[in-house]
Write a protein that holds these residues in place. Structure first.
Motif, PDB file in Angstrom:
ATOM      1  N   ASP A  51      35.681  49.809 -29.744  1.00  0.00           N
ATOM      2  CA  ASP A  51      36.553  50.754 -30.420  1.00  0.00           C
ATOM      3  C   ASP A  51      36.638  52.025 -29.578  1.00  0.00           C
ATOM      4  N   THR A  53      39.034  54.489 -30.182  1.00  0.00           N
ATOM      5  CA  THR A  53      39.767  55.537 -30.882  1.00  0.00           C
ATOM      6  C   THR A  53      38.892  56.784 -30.973  1.00  0.00           C
ATOM      7  N   PRO A  54      39.476  57.963 -30.720  1.00  0.00           N
ATOM      8  CA  PRO A  54      38.671  59.183 -30.761  1.00  0.00           C
ATOM      9  C   PRO A  54      38.243  59.504 -32.191  1.00  0.00           C
ATOM     10  N   LYS A  55      36.998  59.920 -32.306  1.00  0.00           N
ATOM     11  CA  LYS A  55      36.485  60.318 -33.615  1.00  0.00           C
ATOM     12  C   LYS A  55      36.780  61.795 -33.815  1.00  0.00           C
ATOM     13  N   SER A  56      37.209  62.154 -35.007  1.00  0.00           N
ATOM     14  CA  SER A  56      37.490  63.558 -35.263  1.00  0.00           C
ATOM     15  C   SER A  56      36.181  64.273 -35.579  1.00  0.00           C
ATOM     16  N   SER A  57      36.010  65.427 -34.966  1.00  0.00           N
ATOM     17  CA  SER A  57      34.794  66.207 -35.209  1.00  0.00           C
ATOM     18  C   SER A  57      35.008  67.100 -36.435  1.00  0.00           C
ATOM     19  N   ASP A  60      37.472  69.927 -36.031  1.00  0.00           N
ATOM     20  CA  ASP A  60      38.876  69.558 -36.041  1.00  0.00           C
ATOM     21  C   ASP A  60      39.399  69.482 -37.479  1.00  0.00           C
ATOM     22  N   ASP A  61      38.575  68.960 -38.387  1.00  0.00           N
ATOM     23  CA  ASP A  61      38.989  68.869 -39.788  1.00  0.00           C
ATOM     24  C   ASP A  61      39.149  70.256 -40.412  1.00  0.00           C
TER      25      ASP A  61
END
Length: 66
Positions: A51, A53-57, A60-61
């Protein structure tokens, strides 16, 4: 008897390998084969796909909420 080979056949094969590669080179060959087998086993036990796909930190949220 291993795989249809008797003791004498295995000794002859070992002697031929010893003559071709020499006594000093055999441990290096054995170590290389061992590493190759362990890498193969590790590769077969890993999942088929990775996988990426970049994980959102969390930061960022928080930026999206503001």
């Amino acid at each position: 008897m291993i795989g249809g080979f008797g003791v004498w056949e295995l000794l002859i094969i070992l002697l031929i390998v010893l003559v071709i590669f020499g006594a000093k080179k055999l441990p290096e060959i054995g170590g290389g084969i061992g590493k190759a087998i362990s890498n193969f086993k590790k590769a077969t036990s890993e999942p088929d796909e990775i996988d990426v796909t970049p994980k959102s930190s969390p930061s960022d949220d928080e930026k999206k909420d503001s």
